[in-house]
Design an enzyme around this catalytic site. Sequence first.
Site, PDB file in Angstrom:
ATOM      1  N   LYS A 234      30.733  38.561  23.641  1.00  0.00           N
ATOM      2  CA  LYS A 234      30.324  39.205  24.434  1.00  0.00           C
ATOM      3  C   LYS A 234      30.666  38.424  25.763  1.00  0.00           C
ATOM      4  O   LYS A 234      30.711  39.080  26.966  1.00  0.00           O
ATOM      5  CB  LYS A 234      28.511  39.116  24.537  1.00  0.00           C
ATOM      6  CG  LYS A 234      27.907  40.285  23.682  1.00  0.00           C
ATOM      7  CD  LYS A 234      28.025  41.303  24.068  1.00  0.00           C
ATOM      8  CE  LYS A 234      27.370  42.555  23.364  1.00  0.00           C
ATOM      9  NZ  LYS A 234      27.530  43.949  23.883  1.00  0.00           N
TER      10      LYS A 234
ATOM     11  N   SER B 288      31.755  38.656  14.869  1.00  0.00           N
ATOM     12  CA  SER B 288      31.598  38.691  16.343  1.00  0.00           C
ATOM     13  C   SER B 288      30.442  37.788  17.018  1.00  0.00           C
ATOM     14  O   SER B 288      30.558  37.728  17.886  1.00  0.00           O
ATOM     15  CB  SER B 288      31.077  40.142  16.529  1.00  0.00           C
ATOM     16  OG  SER B 288      29.751  40.355  15.583  1.00  0.00           O
TER      17      SER B 288
END
Length: 318
Positions: A51, A301
């Site tokens: 992110k 991720s």
Amino acid sequence: MVTREDIEAAAARIDGMIRRTPMKPSPSLSGLAGGPVWLKCEHHQETGAFKLRGASNAAARLGKVAGVTTASTGNHGRALAHAARQLGLPAVICVSRLVPQNKLDAIDALGAEARVIGASQDEAFEEARRLEREEGFALVPPFDHPDVIAGQGTLGLESLSQLPDAAALAIPLSGGGLLAGVAAAAKALRPDIRIVGISMERGAAMAASLAAGHPVEVEELETLADSLGGGIGLDNRLTFAMCRDLMDDLILLTEAEIASGLRHLARKDGEVVEGAAAVGAGAILAGKLRAENGPLVLLLSGGNIDPARHAAILGEET
């Protein structure tokens, strides 16, 4: 659509603000998948998740604002808090009560406020919109924003620079910012590359929306893959269409399959990841994902899992 040029501009803009994360082979998963499997270790990123790429790109393009805000399941909020601190801006991160405490603590540690609002990301988003409307904060959405998508797309450019012959990318799927950006970058470079989205069975909003043919609301449920929770927004402008047009396959996993992937990555590959990042490994272990047509890259991720919860999951099966 976010273009290759947008993503390349983002890569230049955030150079020096993010880490280039490792790519490594997984012999154990390769044996199970019938072909070479590689792990893109984005959980080694500063703030522990991909992110930071999108948040940094979006924040770098802001003008003069009173502060920044967003709604988040945790990782985007932490990334935006980090970017805001670099820019000297106040940050209010709106989260639902389903977000784990360790992620709230990480946001607070960066000098931002983690504001708990309601039982879903959609409810938290209403508070972020109020801050934008009434207090002059810049709202940086977690996924459905061109600058955020372009920033996430830099992970696609980076992955193919490390493994140019990759045949497929397996990407955790939530609101679609990661998959949309990575797929746009990867297919611009390699139109034949296969894009596989992977999510959980419990409350997968993008999967339900794609099945319906338009964005729909889905009840947000507790899941081991908590970072994949939340809606995509009924007014979704970008990620729904990009995921629909760029994704080749979609796989959904049970909670047990996600936990199995998490355990395997820890025991066999030495990688501590959160549930959302373990979905690729879980899909291979469940026989739902293969690597028979060439190298398969699993995007890990994020790694922001509570240590006690991780230990408990490892202890569930010996």
